[in-house]
Enzyme design. Structure first.
Site, PDB file in Angstrom:
ATOM      1  N   ASP A 101       0.836  -1.194   0.000  1.00 39.72           N
ATOM      2  CA  ASP A 101       0.000   0.000   0.000  1.00 39.72           C
ATOM      3  C   ASP A 101       0.875   1.251   0.000  1.00 39.72           C
ATOM      4  O   ASP A 101       1.883   1.304   0.701  1.00 39.72           O
ATOM      5  CB  ASP A 101      -0.845   0.021   1.284  1.00 39.72           C
ATOM      6  CG  ASP A 101      -2.322   0.078   1.002  1.00 39.72           C
ATOM      7  OD1 ASP A 101      -2.800   1.167   0.652  1.00 39.72           O
ATOM      8  OD2 ASP A 101      -2.997  -0.957   1.160  1.00 39.72           O
ATOM      9  N   ASP A 203      -3.559   4.391  -2.127  1.00 40.30           N
ATOM     10  CA  ASP A 203      -4.734   4.702  -1.323  1.00 40.30           C
ATOM     11  C   ASP A 203      -5.417   5.977  -1.843  1.00 40.30           C
ATOM     12  O   ASP A 203      -4.745   6.950  -2.189  1.00 40.30           O
ATOM     13  CB  ASP A 203      -4.248   4.921   0.120  1.00 40.30           C
ATOM     14  CG  ASP A 203      -5.375   4.936   1.123  1.00 40.30           C
ATOM     15  OD1 ASP A 203      -6.093   3.938   1.202  1.00 40.30           O
ATOM     16  OD2 ASP A 203      -5.520   5.945   1.844  1.00 40.30           O
ATOM     17  N   GLU A 266      -6.757   2.978  -5.788  1.00 44.32           N
ATOM     18  CA  GLU A 266      -8.062   2.850  -5.134  1.00 44.32           C
ATOM     19  C   GLU A 266      -8.864   4.083  -5.512  1.00 44.32           C
ATOM     20  O   GLU A 266      -8.509   5.211  -5.143  1.00 44.32           O
ATOM     21  CB  GLU A 266      -7.909   2.795  -3.611  1.00 44.32           C
ATOM     22  CG  GLU A 266      -9.259   2.586  -2.933  1.00 44.32           C
ATOM     23  CD  GLU A 266      -9.360   3.185  -1.534  1.00 44.32           C
ATOM     24  OE1 GLU A 266     -10.230   2.747  -0.770  1.00 44.32           O
ATOM     25  OE2 GLU A 266      -8.598   4.114  -1.201  1.00 44.32           O
ATOM     26  N   HIS A 328     -11.133  -4.512   2.622  1.00 43.74           N
ATOM     27  CA  HIS A 328     -11.162  -4.279   4.075  1.00 43.74           C
ATOM     28  C   HIS A 328     -12.082  -3.127   4.471  1.00 43.74           C
ATOM     29  O   HIS A 328     -12.173  -2.796   5.653  1.00 43.74           O
ATOM     30  CB  HIS A 328      -9.741  -3.995   4.563  1.00 43.74           C
ATOM     31  CG  HIS A 328      -9.176  -2.751   3.948  1.00 43.74           C
ATOM     32  ND1 HIS A 328      -8.910  -2.639   2.595  1.00 43.74           N
ATOM     33  CD2 HIS A 328      -8.870  -1.546   4.479  1.00 43.74           C
ATOM     34  CE1 HIS A 328      -8.463  -1.428   2.346  1.00 43.74           C
ATOM     35  NE2 HIS A 328      -8.425  -0.742   3.471  1.00 43.74           N
ATOM     36  N   ASP A 329     -12.739  -2.507   3.501  1.00 46.07           N
ATOM     37  CA  ASP A 329     -13.617  -1.371   3.797  1.00 46.07           C
ATOM     38  C   ASP A 329     -15.096  -1.689   3.593  1.00 46.07           C
ATOM     39  O   ASP A 329     -15.951  -0.881   3.959  1.00 46.07           O
ATOM     40  CB  ASP A 329     -13.265  -0.177   2.893  1.00 46.07           C
ATOM     41  CG  ASP A 329     -11.892   0.396   3.188  1.00 46.07           C
ATOM     42  OD1 ASP A 329     -11.467   0.366   4.353  1.00 46.07           O
ATOM     43  OD2 ASP A 329     -11.235   0.865   2.240  1.00 46.07           O
TER      44      ASP A 329
HETATM   45  C1  GLC Z   1      -8.739   4.050   2.034  1.00 43.62           C
HETATM   46  C2  GLC Z   1      -8.506   2.792   2.834  1.00 43.62           C
HETATM   47  C3  GLC Z   1      -9.262   2.914   4.122  1.00 43.62           C
HETATM   48  C4  GLC Z   1      -8.737   4.107   4.893  1.00 43.62           C
HETATM   49  C5  GLC Z   1      -8.796   5.362   4.037  1.00 43.62           C
HETATM   50  C6  GLC Z   1      -7.962   6.449   4.615  1.00 43.62           C
HETATM   51  O1  GLC Z   1     -10.046   4.174   1.617  1.00 43.62           O
HETATM   52  O2  GLC Z   1      -8.870   1.675   2.073  1.00 43.62           O
HETATM   53  O3  GLC Z   1      -9.170   1.749   4.894  1.00 43.62           O
HETATM   54  O4  GLC Z   1      -9.469   4.304   6.058  1.00 43.62           O
HETATM   55  O5  GLC Z   1      -8.283   5.150   2.745  1.00 43.62           O
HETATM   56  O6  GLC Z   1      -6.607   6.157   4.456  1.00 43.62           O
END
Ligand code: GLC
Length: 535
Positions: A101, A203, A266, A328-329
């Protein structure tokens, strides 16, 4: 055989590991890198090609590693740099690629850059973050809202200004308009690429650059109580700004100095905006994550077909597609649609055109675990009850023994285990020829060994059944029909144009037979991959 003409990330399947929850090797109840090393043989047995490991960097864990205090190190909870290098070496020895990441939008407030920036208005790092004066009434500089609830601005008493934080107050946003920030962050990328990581999952890649005038976001006129809290505003000025593409391009240029690395973004945006992240002439992200299947509010053959067709139609020529079912979200697939339907979803994900990303535990049918409020950790859920992400991050269920084999008997897992782990676990499902794990592994094997399935053409086939989604994957003379019944009713679908074929695998794992396709029968929640006989 994997072809030389395609990149590994085009033909392979990516497996996401949430490191806190995968395998604890030292008995503190939290997963770690050494734990991952001990499970690499499992991952090669399963048949994935790459692992993506969510953040393992030093962090106060306000957002469980997405608040980074040092980009170039490993948090002692997870191990150290030496163990990371061992993990990389051990993975590569097994021909497994490693993606990590990269979190460019924000650091932890405990990152030395942030500590300096906050120390005074004239500090040399002040402009590394986004500081603004209060409005005349003392209020926040504009109306932007945080994803974790409340204003996106936090007031700093000491220097009398607000700083921007689109997530937690302990996650100040970096100022990507500052060339020093860019160059420091590109050095972070190089730090890991030099060590040999095969890719970066970036991210919130659509967020780092904000409106230069900090205009108020429009309020979403359709939003009503009960809707997603973060959909309250149309984030016109706080994210997906045109300048973002220049940065993605620069990140890609950093990657391109190394051979065979992948840049994944992402990005939660509507299709036309998402697609732009491939960049002009594909000079942006190799794979802007496609969350269409994660975000579908109604799961049936028609909505899925529409999502697939819309995505395929929107893709620029030569752009490589990709699909995600969970992360994971977001709620786990087996909770969103049920375990039986998740088997069909698995066949869908692993036979669509484009790189699939898999979330740990989905291969055994793990479901979300209800977390009592006193055991909740996730800052998003604490601020916005009902939207917590702890339920999807519970420990991997390795066996039916104490603590599901995730951590030693006398340890206390950081999140509670699923109540059904004695039935749903790797050890048991490995032995069960009909299990979800056996199905996932068989589909991964099929995908890996059949060129048409991992990189062939894709055509939707009219099935005359509104409950079924049928498509063809084709490479040269290799042709596979994928027929998926998303309903609880048996279906009979006429596909006479395909003559006869052979069912290679059914989601029920009990059917390998010749079939005449003039009348293909599918049971409730059944999907089949059918090899079409050459005439
Ligand atoms: C992304 C991650 C998430 C995190 C957010 C802030 O969406 O996947 O888990 O809380 O970024 O970094």
């Amino acid at each position: 055989m994997i072809s030389d003409q395609l990149h590994w990330w085009q033909q392979g399947v990516i497996y996401q590991i949430y490191p806190r929850s995968f395998k604890d090797s030292n008995g503190d109840g939290i997963g770690d890198l050494q734990g991952i090393i001990t499970q690499l043989d499992y991952l090669t047995w399963l048949g994935v090609n790459a692992i993506w490991i969510s953040p393992f960097y030093p962090s106060p864990m306000a957002d469980f590693g997405y608040d980074i205090a040092d980009y170039c190190n490993v948090d002692p909870i997870f191990g150290d740099l030496g163990i990371f290098e061992k993990l990389l070496e051990q993975a590569h020895r097994r021909d497994l690629k490693v993606i990590i990441d990269f979190v460019p939008n924000h650091t932890s407030d405990e990152h030395p850059w942030s500590v300096e920036s906050r120390s005074s208005r004239i500090n040399s790092k002040r402009q590394w973050y986004i500081w603004r004066d209060p409005r005349l009434d003392g209020g926040a500089p504009n109306n932007w809202e945080s994803y974790f609830g409340g204003s996106a601005w936090a007031f700093d008493q000491h220097t009398g200004q607000y700083y921007l934080r689109q997530f937690h107050a302990k996650q100040p946003d970096l100022n990507w308009r500052n060339p020093e920030v860019r160059s420091a962050m590109y050095n972070v990328m190089r730090f890991w690429l030099d060590r040999g990581v095969d890719g970066l999952r970036v991210d919130v890649l659509w967020m780092p650059i904000k409106d230069d005038q900090f205009r108020d976001n429009p309020i979403n006129p359709e939003w009503k109580d009960g809707d997603l809290p973060w959909a309250h505003q149309i984030r016109l000025y706080s994210e997906d700004r045109p300048e973002m593409h220049e940065i993605v391009h620069e990140m890609r240029a950093v990657m391109d100095n190394y051979a065979e690395r992948v840049l994944i973004g992402e990005i939660y945006l509507p299709l036309p905006n998402l697609i732009r992240y491939y960049g002009d002439n594909l000079s942006g992200a190799h794979l802007p994550f496609n969350f269409e299947l994660v975000l579908l509010s109604t799961w049936n053959a028609q909505t899925i077909r529409q999502a697939v067709e819309a995505y395929e139609a929107a893709l620029p020529a030569e752009a490589w597609s990709n699909w995600v079912l969970g992360n994971h979200d977001k709620p786990r697939i087996a909770s969103r649609i049920g375990r039986e339907a998740a088997r069909v979803a698995t066949m869908l994900l692993l036979t669509l055109r484009g790189t699939p990303t898999w979330y740990y535990g989905d291969e055994i049918g793990m479901q979300d675990v209800t977390i009592p409020p006193h055991l909740a950790h996730d800052p998003q859920g604490k601020r916005q009850p009902g939207y917590g992400r702890d339920p999807v991050r519970t420990p991997m269920q390795w066996d039916g023994g104490p603590n599901a084999g995730f951590c030693p008997v006398n340890a206390d897992p950081w999140l509670p285990l699923a109540a059904d782990y004695q039935k749903i676990n790797v050890a048991l499902e490995r032995e069960d020829v009909y299990s979800m794990l056996t199905l996932t592994r068989a589909l991964l094997t099929l995908r890996r060994t059949k060129r048409a399935l991992n990189s062939g053409n894709f055509y939707v086939v009219e099935s005359k059944s509104e409950n079924c989604f049928v498509y063809l994957r084709e490479h040269g003379k290799q042709r596979f029909l994928v027929a998926l019944n998303f309903s609880t009713e048996a279906q009979m679908i006429p596909l006479p144009e395909f003559g006869k074929g052979r069912i290679l695998i059914s989601t029920s794992l009990d059917r390998e037979e010749q079939v005449y396709l003039k009348a293909l029968s599918l049971r409730s929640h059944e999907g089949c991959v059918i090899e079409i006989a050459e005439d």
